[in-house]
Design a protein around this motif. Structure first.
Motif, PDB file in Angstrom:
ATOM      1  N   ILE A   6      32.521  19.112  68.007  1.00  0.00           N
ATOM      2  CA  ILE A   6      33.693  19.725  67.854  1.00  0.00           C
ATOM      3  C   ILE A   6      33.202  21.454  67.376  1.00  0.00           C
ATOM      4  O   ILE A   6      34.058  22.337  67.832  1.00  0.00           O
ATOM      5  N   GLU A   7      32.059  21.291  66.761  1.00  0.00           N
ATOM      6  CA  GLU A   7      31.544  22.693  66.295  1.00  0.00           C
ATOM      7  C   GLU A   7      30.808  23.547  67.146  1.00  0.00           C
ATOM      8  O   GLU A   7      30.594  24.456  67.386  1.00  0.00           O
ATOM      9  N   THR A   8      30.022  22.808  68.184  1.00  0.00           N
ATOM     10  CA  THR A   8      29.042  23.337  68.899  1.00  0.00           C
ATOM     11  C   THR A   8      29.588  24.303  70.106  1.00  0.00           C
ATOM     12  O   THR A   8      30.611  23.774  70.641  1.00  0.00           O
ATOM     13  N   THR A   9      28.923  25.161  70.533  1.00  0.00           N
ATOM     14  CA  THR A   9      29.295  26.123  71.625  1.00  0.00           C
ATOM     15  C   THR A   9      28.192  26.166  72.504  1.00  0.00           C
ATOM     16  O   THR A   9      28.582  26.513  73.526  1.00  0.00           O
ATOM     17  N   TYR A  38      26.676  14.515  77.650  1.00  0.00           N
ATOM     18  CA  TYR A  38      26.611  16.111  76.854  1.00  0.00           C
ATOM     19  C   TYR A  38      26.387  15.508  75.461  1.00  0.00           C
ATOM     20  O   TYR A  38      26.903  14.588  74.638  1.00  0.00           O
ATOM     21  N   PRO A  39      25.295  16.249  74.655  1.00  0.00           N
ATOM     22  CA  PRO A  39      24.598  17.169  75.462  1.00  0.00           C
ATOM     23  C   PRO A  39      23.631  16.660  76.374  1.00  0.00           C
ATOM     24  O   PRO A  39      23.501  15.514  76.247  1.00  0.00           O
ATOM     25  N   PRO A  40      23.023  17.448  77.064  1.00  0.00           N
ATOM     26  CA  PRO A  40      22.104  16.947  78.061  1.00  0.00           C
ATOM     27  C   PRO A  40      21.095  15.999  77.345  1.00  0.00           C
ATOM     28  O   PRO A  40      20.425  16.007  76.455  1.00  0.00           O
TER      29      PRO A  40
END
Length: 732
Positions: A38-41, A100-102
């Motif tokens: 939710i928070e990561t960009t 995701y994330p990789p």
């Protein structure tokens, strides 16, 4: 940063303090993972550089610690309840699919592997566990060279270990359709007993139970709910895909896991593997792909260099024995060896189906057209390949299918007028091919076939034609003299002497004395072979290497090995009694012996290597402890029916031909001795006149000694073959 450090310290304290609420901590870690999304960009940060791996590790540690603290064994604790009720594994599987994330897929595989391995509570019976396990398997094994192959094979190893401990789990992991019907309301309701057992709590899969599907009672109509491809990939297909990995350690571990899987499968699961999975077709098709990837032509000697290759130790190309296509050939032979091992270890239902698939796809569809091709190079390569495959083949189920492919199923005695339509007839014809290379390669194929523990082989090639003992003269008194048996007086080669020559044939063999004990009787037979070649055509004594003792020692070992191979076949100890009132039927030795006898009759005109192979096959046949084989091939004293020939009678005529031809070779004895020294490497080889004839004489002398040794170790032919005396020392 300080807040994060504080959180770390708090978690560390929580791990040591039992008073800390484990469920609260567990939920906090899970929420920390979901809040990241939710928070990561930053979408490019690898998963291993986030706190996701650490939080997953903390969740696992909490589950393990909680289980150790449970008072009642077997009950799910609050944290495990939370994991099941909130479908955490389902969510993780979705995150892994999105990658995701990789690198998230790698973390998911690791978490699944660890939780299944470290949590002792049986998890795979839960719908909210085995369904995400199935989905996770969908993510692996789909493409060669996957970056998560190492994690995938570790995951499958954990699953196969669990299945080994409880084979009933195979039902939950292999089934690839959604469960419809009852909806789970709690983790305890999610838990189901093995699908083979009737229970009100067992979810019904595709509207039917596992057992109904496996036995073919499944109906596709009604309550089946398609799963949009969930069933396309499962543990089985993942393992098959990983078996093809270019990483040798990954491939080896996957192959070991697949072996374990097919070995522990119960009856219903084995039937499912055959009827509703791609196991058999995928294994056989990959074998054919490897076959098609090889060069069209190989030198038989190159194929022989890879003898004994194992799927566990694949042979890598080396400079010392490198040739074009070696790596492809090694891969093909290695996979065949693995298929053979898999068939040997698998449930009999799986073994039979996989053996049929390999036979139909490889032997019949791929190799048979090459064997029947007009191009000699194709025949030679395919024959040499089949010989290598036979040498590797050990599984009874695949051997049974291969034997049917090679020799067919017709049990009737052969007739001279039979047309060579079957594959076996064509192969026998190749033993007498215009190309000596093809003849040698095909004879090697039959020699390898004769060493396989399958009674049908020797029956089809030999015994079905000897059953009635039609090779014996009916209604005739026993001959007073041994020579009468072979009508030597009427043979122009066997007169009292050879006019105008300095050579005399070997002394005539005296008739066997009646009522001899076993030792004397075997002496008569052995001497019949040892005295067959005249002294003027013998050279071994001049070099002090008679070799008979060595032949006896070797024959003893080979005969014991042959006896142990045929011990369970129930062969009679004595020949079938003759019926004096039975009308005579024309005897035909069969196409196989016909070709071998014809080749033996031309031993003085054939290349040395071909003669060695012909005599090698005949020796193999003579070793079999069947009374009819022993009588027909090794008893010089039998009364042959008119027009019949035996191995001994063929040799007698060869000797007669030799005595005529010796007269036309100047300095025969010295040239023969020189050729023998060349063949044993004592002098350099060089071309000379009559070289083929002279080499043939050397082979003939050695073959007669070999037959004498075989007759010695087999005598008496009607005694229990497994209680032979120790190998004798010295000459008879």
């Amino acid at each position: 940063m300080l807040s994060r450090l504080g959180a770390l310290l708090q978690e560390a304290v929580g791990a040591r303090e039992p008073s800390i609420d484990l469920l609260e901590s567990f939920v906090e870690h899970w929420k920390g993972i979901t809040h990241y999304y939710i928070e990561t960009t930053d979408e490019n940060t690898p998963a291993k550089k986030t706190d996701i791996p650490w939080r997953l590790k903390q969740m696992l540690d909490i589950l393990v610690y909680e289980e150790k603290q449970q008072a009642a064994a077997g009950e799910a604790g609050p944290c495990l309840e939370y994991l099941l009720q909130h479908k955490i594994l389902e969510t993780l599987c979705t995150l892994g699919k999105a990658e995701y994330p990789p690198g998230m897929r790698q973390q998911v595989f690791l978490f699944f592997s660890r939780i299944l391995a470290q949590v002792q509570h049986p998890l795979l019976h839960y719908l909210n566990v085995h369904r995400p396990v199935q989905k996770l398997l969908q993510l692996g094994g789909t493409a060669a060279g996957s970056p998560t192959e190492k994690e995938e094979v570790h995951f499958t190893t954990v699953l196969c270990t669990k299945i080994q401990q409880d084979p009933a789990l195979l039902a939950y992991i292999l089934e690839g359709k959604k469960v419809v019907g009852k909806k789970e309301t709690s983790s305890h309701q999610d838990k189901s007993s093995p699908l083979e057992e009737p229970s009100s709590r067992v979810p019904r899969v595709d509207g039917e139970s596992w057992g109904a599907q496996a036995t073919g009672a499944y109906s596709p109509g009604g309550t089946e709910e398609p799963d949009n491809g969930l069933g396309e990939n499962n543990l089985l297909t993942s393992l098959i895909g990983l078996c093809k990995s270019k990483k040798s350690r990954v491939a080896l571990k996957a192959q070991e896991n697949l072996l374990l899987l097919v070995g522990v499968a119960p009856q219903a699961a084995a039937t499912y593997l055959v009827q509703r999975s791609p196991l058999c077709s995928a294994m056989a098709e990959h074998l054919c792909q490897l076959y098609r990837a090889m060069p069209s032509f190989f030198d038989p000697a190159d194929i022989a260099t890879l003898e004994g290759i194992s799927w566990r130790l694949p042979s890598a190309p080396s400079d010392e024995a490198s040739f074009p296509g070696r790596e492809a050939l090694a891969a093909f032979l290695g996979w065949f060896d693995y298929c053979d091992h898999l068939i040997r270890e698998a449930h009999e239902v799986v073994a039979g189906a996989l053996a049929k698939a390999v036979t139909e796809k490889l032997f019949v569809a791929a190799l048979q057209p090459q064997l029947l091709h007009v191009a000699e190079q194709r025949i030679l390569t395919s024959t040499a390949l089949l010989t290598a495959l036979l040498r590797q083949l050990c599984s009874p189920a695949l051997l049974q299918e291969a034997v049917g492919f090679f020799v067919g199923t017709d049990q009737q005695p052969e007739a001279p007028e039979d047309s060579p339509r079957s594959l076996c007839s064509r192969l026998i014809g190749h033993c007498d091919h215009l190309s000596d290379e093809i003849s040698i390669a095909t004879l090697r194929l039959f020699e390898e076939l004769l060493q396989k523990p399958n009674e049908h082989i020797i029956h089809m090639l030999l015994l079905r034609n000897l059953e009635g003992r039609m090779y014996l003269a009916r209604g005739l008194p026993e001959p007073e003299n041994y020579e009468d048996t072979l009508d030597l007086e009427e043979d122009p080669y066997f007169t009292d002497g050879f006019p105008n020559s300095g050579f005399q044939p070997a002394s005539r063999l005296p008739a066997p004395t009646p009522h001899l004990d076993g030792k004397t009787a075997v002496t008569e037979i052995v001497n019949s072979f040892l005295c067959l070649v005249p002294e003027e055509a013998k050279t071994a004594a001049f070099l002090e290497e008679t070799g008979y003792d060595t032949y006896v020692h070797d024959a003893y070992g080979l005969f014991q090995e042959c006896c142990s191979r045929v011990a369970s076949w129930g062969w009679p100890l004595a020949p079938t009694p003759l019926d004096p009132h039975e009308p005579e039927t024309p005897f035909f030795e069969g196409h196989f012996l016909q070709v071998l006898f014809n080749r033996m009759a031309r031993i003085l005109d054939q290349p040395y290597s071909l003669n060695l192979q012909v005599t090698s096959v005949l020796s193999r046949l003579a070793l079999f402890p069947h009374p009819h084989i022993h009588e027909y091939l090794l008893d010089p004293y039998i009364s042959l029916a008119p027009g019949c020939r035996s191995l001994f009678s063929v040799l007698v005529r060869v000797i007669g031909d030799l005595m005529q031809r010796i007269q036309r070779v100047p300095q025969f004895s010295s040239k023969l001795l020189l050729v023998r020294k060349q063949l044993t490497g004592q002098v350099p080889g060089e071309q000379m006149d009559h070289q083929t004839l002279l080499q043939g004489v050397v082979v003939l002398e050695e073959f007669c000694k070999e037959l004498a040794a075989i007759a010695f170790v087999k005598f008496p032919p009607n005694s229990p073959h497994l209680n032979l005396p120790s190998p004798p020392q010295g000459h008879v």
